[in-house]
Design a protein around this motif. Structure first.
Motif, PDB file in Angstrom:
ATOM      1  N   LEU A 193     -45.713  29.682  63.334  1.00 22.71           N
ATOM      2  CA  LEU A 193     -44.634  29.337  62.424  1.00 22.71           C
ATOM      3  C   LEU A 193     -45.162  28.993  61.046  1.00 22.71           C
ATOM      4  O   LEU A 193     -44.607  29.416  60.023  1.00 22.71           O
ATOM      5  CB  LEU A 193     -43.820  28.175  63.010  1.00 22.71           C
ATOM      6  CG  LEU A 193     -42.623  27.709  62.169  1.00 22.71           C
ATOM      7  CD1 LEU A 193     -41.592  28.841  62.034  1.00 22.71           C
ATOM      8  CD2 LEU A 193     -41.984  26.495  62.821  1.00 22.71           C
ATOM      9  N   ARG A 194     -46.288  28.302  60.987  1.00 26.33           N
ATOM     10  CA  ARG A 194     -46.879  27.952  59.701  1.00 26.33           C
ATOM     11  C   ARG A 194     -47.446  29.200  59.009  1.00 26.33           C
ATOM     12  O   ARG A 194     -47.376  29.323  57.778  1.00 26.33           O
ATOM     13  CB  ARG A 194     -47.980  26.912  59.896  1.00 26.33           C
ATOM     14  CG  ARG A 194     -47.464  25.539  60.297  1.00 26.33           C
ATOM     15  CD  ARG A 194     -48.618  24.555  60.466  1.00 26.33           C
ATOM     16  NE  ARG A 194     -49.336  24.393  59.223  1.00 26.33           N
ATOM     17  CZ  ARG A 194     -48.984  23.562  58.227  1.00 26.33           C
ATOM     18  NH1 ARG A 194     -47.904  22.796  58.362  1.00 26.33           N
ATOM     19  NH2 ARG A 194     -49.693  23.469  57.127  1.00 26.33           N
ATOM     20  N   VAL A 195     -47.987  30.104  59.811  1.00 26.12           N
ATOM     21  CA  VAL A 195     -48.522  31.333  59.199  1.00 26.12           C
ATOM     22  C   VAL A 195     -47.399  32.178  58.603  1.00 26.12           C
ATOM     23  O   VAL A 195     -47.512  32.715  57.491  1.00 26.12           O
ATOM     24  CB  VAL A 195     -49.317  32.140  60.242  1.00 26.12           C
ATOM     25  CG1 VAL A 195     -49.657  33.526  59.714  1.00 26.12           C
ATOM     26  CG2 VAL A 195     -50.601  31.390  60.612  1.00 26.12           C
ATOM     27  N   LEU A 196     -46.318  32.346  59.333  1.00 26.96           N
ATOM     28  CA  LEU A 196     -45.214  33.175  58.857  1.00 26.96           C
ATOM     29  C   LEU A 196     -44.503  32.562  57.664  1.00 26.96           C
ATOM     30  O   LEU A 196     -43.961  33.287  56.821  1.00 26.96           O
ATOM     31  CB  LEU A 196     -44.222  33.427  59.993  1.00 26.96           C
ATOM     32  CG  LEU A 196     -44.771  34.245  61.183  1.00 26.96           C
ATOM     33  CD1 LEU A 196     -43.716  34.349  62.271  1.00 26.96           C
ATOM     34  CD2 LEU A 196     -45.191  35.626  60.718  1.00 26.96           C
ATOM     35  N   THR A 197     -44.442  31.269  57.569  1.00 24.68           N
ATOM     36  CA  THR A 197     -43.748  30.612  56.456  1.00 24.68           C
ATOM     37  C   THR A 197     -44.692  30.235  55.337  1.00 24.68           C
ATOM     38  O   THR A 197     -44.264  29.581  54.370  1.00 24.68           O
ATOM     39  CB  THR A 197     -43.020  29.360  56.969  1.00 24.68           C
ATOM     40  OG1 THR A 197     -43.980  28.470  57.581  1.00 24.68           O
ATOM     41  CG2 THR A 197     -41.942  29.738  57.966  1.00 24.68           C
ATOM     42  N   GLY A 198     -45.962  30.644  55.427  1.00 22.83           N
ATOM     43  CA  GLY A 198     -46.922  30.339  54.358  1.00 22.83           C
ATOM     44  C   GLY A 198     -47.298  28.882  54.286  1.00 22.83           C
ATOM     45  O   GLY A 198     -47.629  28.381  53.208  1.00 22.83           O
ATOM     46  N   SER A 245     -38.984  22.571  52.090  1.00 17.88           N
ATOM     47  CA  SER A 245     -40.098  22.749  51.157  1.00 17.88           C
ATOM     48  C   SER A 245     -40.271  24.215  50.776  1.00 17.88           C
ATOM     49  O   SER A 245     -40.548  24.547  49.619  1.00 17.88           O
ATOM     50  CB  SER A 245     -41.385  22.209  51.783  1.00 17.88           C
ATOM     51  OG  SER A 245     -41.670  22.897  52.998  1.00 17.88           O
ATOM     52  N   ALA A 246     -40.126  25.176  51.725  1.00 19.71           N
ATOM     53  CA  ALA A 246     -40.245  26.597  51.425  1.00 19.71           C
ATOM     54  C   ALA A 246     -39.128  27.042  50.502  1.00 19.71           C
ATOM     55  O   ALA A 246     -39.345  27.818  49.561  1.00 19.71           O
ATOM     56  CB  ALA A 246     -40.220  27.400  52.722  1.00 19.71           C
ATOM     57  N   ALA A 247     -37.919  26.576  50.725  1.00 20.82           N
ATOM     58  CA  ALA A 247     -36.799  26.945  49.861  1.00 20.82           C
ATOM     59  C   ALA A 247     -37.010  26.409  48.454  1.00 20.82           C
ATOM     60  O   ALA A 247     -36.737  27.095  47.462  1.00 20.82           O
ATOM     61  CB  ALA A 247     -35.493  26.422  50.451  1.00 20.82           C
ATOM     62  N   GLN A 248     -37.508  25.205  48.348  1.00 24.61           N
ATOM     63  CA  GLN A 248     -37.769  24.643  47.036  1.00 24.61           C
ATOM     64  C   GLN A 248     -38.853  25.425  46.298  1.00 24.61           C
ATOM     65  O   GLN A 248     -38.749  25.659  45.095  1.00 24.61           O
ATOM     66  CB  GLN A 248     -38.181  23.170  47.185  1.00 24.61           C
ATOM     67  CG  GLN A 248     -37.056  22.273  47.686  1.00 24.61           C
ATOM     68  CD  GLN A 248     -37.519  20.844  47.921  1.00 24.61           C
ATOM     69  OE1 GLN A 248     -38.692  20.537  47.704  1.00 24.61           O
ATOM     70  NE2 GLN A 248     -36.610  19.990  48.362  1.00 24.61           N
ATOM     71  N   ALA A 249     -39.892  25.852  47.003  1.00 27.06           N
ATOM     72  CA  ALA A 249     -40.956  26.627  46.370  1.00 27.06           C
ATOM     73  C   ALA A 249     -40.431  27.968  45.871  1.00 27.06           C
ATOM     74  O   ALA A 249     -40.773  28.420  44.771  1.00 27.06           O
ATOM     75  CB  ALA A 249     -42.100  26.833  47.357  1.00 27.06           C
ATOM     76  N   ALA A 250     -39.574  28.645  46.654  1.00 29.38           N
ATOM     77  CA  ALA A 250     -39.016  29.923  46.227  1.00 29.38           C
ATOM     78  C   ALA A 250     -38.126  29.746  45.013  1.00 29.38           C
ATOM     79  O   ALA A 250     -38.156  30.543  44.063  1.00 29.38           O
ATOM     80  CB  ALA A 250     -38.235  30.551  47.377  1.00 29.38           C
ATOM     81  N   GLU A 251     -37.322  28.676  45.001  1.00 33.25           N
ATOM     82  CA  GLU A 251     -36.463  28.429  43.839  1.00 33.25           C
ATOM     83  C   GLU A 251     -37.280  28.118  42.607  1.00 33.25           C
ATOM     84  O   GLU A 251     -36.964  28.586  41.499  1.00 33.25           O
ATOM     85  CB  GLU A 251     -35.525  27.261  44.172  1.00 33.25           C
ATOM     86  CG  GLU A 251     -34.520  26.975  43.063  1.00 33.25           C
ATOM     87  CD  GLU A 251     -33.580  25.828  43.445  1.00 33.25           C
ATOM     88  OE1 GLU A 251     -32.728  25.483  42.603  1.00 33.25           O
ATOM     89  OE2 GLU A 251     -33.721  25.315  44.576  1.00 33.25           O
ATOM     90  N   GLN A 252     -38.361  27.379  42.775  1.00 34.04           N
ATOM     91  CA  GLN A 252     -39.214  27.068  41.633  1.00 34.04           C
ATOM     92  C   GLN A 252     -39.881  28.326  41.083  1.00 34.04           C
ATOM     93  O   GLN A 252     -39.990  28.509  39.865  1.00 34.04           O
ATOM     94  CB  GLN A 252     -40.274  26.039  42.051  1.00 34.04           C
ATOM     95  CG  GLN A 252     -41.167  25.587  40.906  1.00 34.04           C
ATOM     96  CD  GLN A 252     -42.180  24.549  41.349  1.00 34.04           C
ATOM     97  OE1 GLN A 252     -42.193  24.145  42.518  1.00 34.04           O
ATOM     98  NE2 GLN A 252     -43.001  24.089  40.417  1.00 34.04           N
ATOM     99  N   ALA A 253     -40.331  29.253  41.963  1.00 35.29           N
ATOM    100  CA  ALA A 253     -40.941  30.504  41.499  1.00 35.29           C
ATOM    101  C   ALA A 253     -39.939  31.362  40.737  1.00 35.29           C
ATOM    102  O   ALA A 253     -40.270  31.980  39.716  1.00 35.29           O
ATOM    103  CB  ALA A 253     -41.494  31.274  42.702  1.00 35.29           C
TER     104      ALA A 253
END
Length: 204
Positions: free
Chosen positions: A40-45, A51-59
Protein backbone atom coordinates in the motif's frame (compact mmCIF):
# COMPACT_ATOMS: atom_id res chain seq x y z
CA UNK A 1 -16.97 -31.23 59.83
CA UNK A 2 -16.13 -28.26 57.74
CA UNK A 3 -16.80 -28.36 54.03
CA UNK A 4 -14.02 -27.16 51.70
CA UNK A 5 -14.88 -25.57 48.49
CA UNK A 6 -12.52 -24.72 45.58
CA UNK A 7 -13.09 -22.23 42.87
CA UNK A 8 -12.31 -23.13 39.27
CA UNK A 9 -11.68 -20.41 36.65
CA UNK A 10 -14.10 -21.04 33.76
CA UNK A 11 -12.62 -19.58 30.48
CA UNK A 12 -15.03 -18.81 27.66
CA UNK A 13 -15.14 -20.97 24.52
CA UNK A 14 -13.38 -18.29 22.41
CA UNK A 15 -10.32 -18.58 24.67
CA UNK A 16 -10.14 -22.29 24.01
CA UNK A 17 -10.40 -21.73 20.24
CA UNK A 18 -7.51 -19.20 20.28
CA UNK A 19 -5.42 -21.62 22.25
CA UNK A 20 -5.95 -24.25 19.59
CA UNK A 21 -4.59 -21.98 16.75
CA UNK A 22 -1.15 -23.03 15.51
CA UNK A 23 1.69 -20.52 15.97
CA UNK A 24 2.62 -20.95 12.29
CA UNK A 25 -0.82 -19.77 11.27
CA UNK A 26 -0.53 -16.69 13.42
CA UNK A 27 2.90 -15.93 11.94
CA UNK A 28 1.58 -16.28 8.37
CA UNK A 29 -1.33 -13.93 9.09
CA UNK A 30 0.98 -11.30 10.59
CA UNK A 31 3.35 -11.51 7.60
CA UNK A 32 0.49 -11.12 5.11
CA UNK A 33 -0.79 -8.03 6.96
CA UNK A 34 2.71 -6.54 6.97
CA UNK A 35 3.14 -7.25 3.24
CA UNK A 36 -0.21 -5.61 2.49
CA UNK A 37 0.84 -2.46 4.38
CA UNK A 38 4.14 -2.32 2.51
CA UNK A 39 2.47 -2.72 -0.90
CA UNK A 40 0.00 0.00 0.00
CA UNK A 41 2.84 2.39 0.77
CA UNK A 42 4.59 1.51 -2.48
CA UNK A 43 1.49 2.10 -4.60
CA UNK A 44 0.65 5.40 -2.91
CA UNK A 45 4.25 6.67 -2.96
CA UNK A 46 4.65 6.57 0.73
CA UNK A 47 1.60 8.75 1.28
CA UNK A 48 -1.86 7.53 2.01
CA UNK A 49 -5.16 9.10 2.75
CA UNK A 50 -5.40 12.84 3.16
CA UNK A 51 -1.63 13.41 2.92
CA UNK A 52 -1.52 12.04 -0.69
CA UNK A 53 -4.46 14.22 -1.72
CA UNK A 54 -2.83 17.26 -0.20
CA UNK A 55 0.44 16.56 -2.03
CA UNK A 56 -1.37 16.23 -5.38
CA UNK A 57 -3.26 19.48 -4.80
CA UNK A 58 -0.05 21.26 -3.87
CA UNK A 59 1.69 20.00 -7.06
CA UNK A 60 -1.22 21.24 -9.20
CA UNK A 61 -1.05 24.66 -7.53
CA UNK A 62 2.69 24.88 -8.14
CA UNK A 63 2.25 24.00 -11.83
CA UNK A 64 -0.49 26.62 -12.24
CA UNK A 65 1.77 29.19 -10.59
CA UNK A 66 4.58 28.40 -13.01
CA UNK A 67 2.22 28.79 -15.97
CA UNK A 68 1.05 32.14 -14.66
CA UNK A 69 4.63 33.28 -14.18
CA UNK A 70 5.47 32.35 -17.83
CA UNK A 71 2.70 33.68 -20.12
CA UNK A 72 2.05 31.90 -23.43
CA UNK A 73 3.88 33.46 -26.37
CA UNK A 74 2.95 32.71 -30.00
CA UNK A 75 5.19 33.76 -32.87
CA UNK A 76 4.55 33.38 -36.61
CA UNK A 77 7.17 31.44 -38.55
CA UNK A 78 7.48 31.79 -42.32
CA UNK A 79 7.53 28.37 -43.99
CA UNK A 80 9.36 27.86 -47.30
CA UNK A 81 7.18 27.13 -50.33
CA UNK A 82 8.66 24.49 -52.64
CA UNK A 83 7.26 24.50 -56.16
CA UNK A 84 5.54 21.26 -57.05
CA UNK A 85 5.23 20.18 -53.42
CA UNK A 86 3.26 22.84 -51.57
CA UNK A 87 1.28 24.21 -54.48
CA UNK A 88 -0.01 20.89 -55.85
CA UNK A 89 -2.86 18.81 -54.47
CA UNK A 90 -1.34 15.36 -53.98
CA UNK A 91 -4.42 13.54 -52.71
CA UNK A 92 -7.36 14.63 -54.82
CA UNK A 93 -10.41 12.86 -53.43
CA UNK A 94 -12.46 13.86 -56.47
CA UNK A 95 -10.29 12.17 -59.09
CA UNK A 96 -11.96 9.13 -60.72
CA UNK A 97 -8.82 7.06 -60.10
CA UNK A 98 -9.64 7.00 -56.36
CA UNK A 99 -13.18 5.71 -56.98
CA UNK A 100 -12.92 2.58 -59.12
CA UNK A 101 -16.31 1.41 -57.88
CA UNK A 102 -18.03 4.33 -59.61
CA UNK A 103 -16.46 3.73 -63.00
CA UNK A 104 -18.69 1.85 -65.50
CA UNK A 105 -17.76 -1.74 -66.03
CA UNK A 106 -15.87 -2.37 -69.21
CA UNK A 107 -17.36 -4.96 -71.51
CA UNK A 108 -14.45 -7.06 -72.71
CA UNK A 109 -16.65 -8.79 -75.27
CA UNK A 110 -17.63 -5.55 -77.02
CA UNK A 111 -15.85 -4.97 -80.29
CA UNK A 112 -14.05 -1.65 -80.78
CA UNK A 113 -15.87 0.85 -82.96
CA UNK A 114 -14.13 1.19 -86.31
CA UNK A 115 -15.09 4.24 -88.36
CA UNK A 116 -13.04 3.04 -91.34
CA UNK A 117 -10.07 5.34 -90.74
CA UNK A 118 -7.73 2.56 -89.74
CA UNK A 119 -8.76 0.45 -92.73
CA UNK A 120 -8.21 3.31 -95.17
CA UNK A 121 -4.80 3.99 -93.67
CA UNK A 122 -3.82 0.34 -94.13
CA UNK A 123 -5.04 0.40 -97.73
CA UNK A 124 -3.07 3.55 -98.47
CA UNK A 125 0.11 2.09 -96.97
CA UNK A 126 -0.32 -1.09 -99.01
CA UNK A 127 -0.97 0.98 -102.18
CA UNK A 128 2.19 3.04 -101.64
CA UNK A 129 4.25 -0.09 -101.05
CA UNK A 130 2.92 -1.59 -104.30
CA UNK A 131 3.68 1.59 -106.30
CA UNK A 132 7.31 1.42 -105.21
CA UNK A 133 7.62 -1.87 -107.08
CA UNK A 134 6.66 -0.25 -110.44
CA UNK A 135 9.14 1.34 -112.84
CA UNK A 136 8.46 3.61 -115.79
CA UNK A 137 10.91 2.37 -118.37
CA UNK A 138 10.05 4.74 -121.24
CA UNK A 139 7.39 6.87 -122.92
CA UNK A 140 6.78 6.16 -126.58
CA UNK A 141 5.67 9.01 -128.88
CA UNK A 142 4.27 7.80 -132.22
CA UNK A 143 4.43 9.85 -135.43
CA UNK A 144 1.35 11.38 -136.94
CA UNK A 145 -0.10 12.83 -133.76
CA UNK A 146 -1.00 9.49 -132.15
CA UNK A 147 -1.28 9.40 -128.37
CA UNK A 148 1.82 8.57 -126.40
CA UNK A 149 2.29 5.20 -124.70
CA UNK A 150 4.06 4.29 -121.47
CA UNK A 151 6.25 1.28 -120.86
CA UNK A 152 5.70 0.20 -117.23
CA UNK A 153 7.42 -2.95 -115.98
CA UNK A 154 8.00 -4.06 -119.59
CA UNK A 155 4.32 -3.51 -120.48
CA UNK A 156 3.24 -0.90 -123.07
CA UNK A 157 0.05 0.90 -122.05
CA UNK A 158 -1.95 3.76 -123.53
CA UNK A 159 -4.06 6.30 -121.67
CA UNK A 160 -7.24 4.67 -120.31
CA UNK A 161 -5.83 1.14 -120.23
CA UNK A 162 -5.48 -0.91 -117.05
CA UNK A 163 -2.35 -2.38 -115.50
CA UNK A 164 -3.02 -5.35 -113.23
CA UNK A 165 -0.54 -5.79 -110.37
CA UNK A 166 -0.75 -8.78 -108.01
CA UNK A 167 0.72 -8.73 -104.54
CA UNK A 168 0.70 -11.28 -101.76
CA UNK A 169 -2.60 -10.05 -100.30
CA UNK A 170 -4.40 -8.11 -103.03
CA UNK A 171 -4.72 -7.47 -106.75
CA UNK A 172 -4.65 -3.88 -108.00
CA UNK A 173 -6.17 -2.77 -111.31
CA UNK A 174 -4.33 0.50 -112.01
CA UNK A 175 -5.76 2.83 -114.66
CA UNK A 176 -3.38 4.89 -116.78
CA UNK A 177 -5.18 8.21 -116.42
CA UNK A 178 -2.49 10.43 -117.98
CA UNK A 179 0.68 10.02 -120.04
CA UNK A 180 2.95 13.05 -120.07
CA UNK A 181 6.35 13.90 -121.50
CA UNK A 182 8.32 12.08 -118.80
CA UNK A 183 5.73 10.85 -116.33
CA UNK A 184 2.63 8.71 -116.02
CA UNK A 185 -0.30 9.05 -113.62
CA UNK A 186 -1.83 5.82 -112.30
CA UNK A 187 -5.15 5.75 -110.43
CA UNK A 188 -6.72 3.15 -108.11
CA UNK A 189 -9.95 3.94 -106.23
CA UNK A 190 -9.40 7.33 -104.51
CA UNK A 191 -5.60 7.23 -104.69
CA UNK A 192 -3.29 8.19 -107.51
CA UNK A 193 0.46 7.85 -108.07
CA UNK A 194 2.93 9.51 -110.41
CA UNK A 195 5.73 7.53 -112.05
CA UNK A 196 8.69 9.48 -113.45
CA UNK A 197 11.43 8.29 -115.73
CA UNK A 198 14.35 10.16 -114.29
CA UNK A 199 13.02 10.78 -110.75
CA UNK A 200 11.69 8.54 -108.02
CA UNK A 201 7.99 7.84 -107.84
CA UNK A 202 5.70 10.24 -105.94
CA UNK A 203 2.39 9.34 -104.36
CA UNK A 204 -0.28 12.04 -104.05
Amino acid sequence: MARQTTQTNNFPAATYSLRSVSPKTVTAVVLMLLMGVLWLRVLTGGQTGPSAAQAAEQAAQEQAARLDAQPLRIEAVALPVIEGRHDTLAGDVFTPANWPQLRPAEDSTAEPVDDGTARRRQQQEAFEAMIRTLHLDAILHAAGGASAQACINDKVLSQGQTLRVKTNSQTYDLTVSEVGENQVVLTWQQWSAVLNIAESEHVD
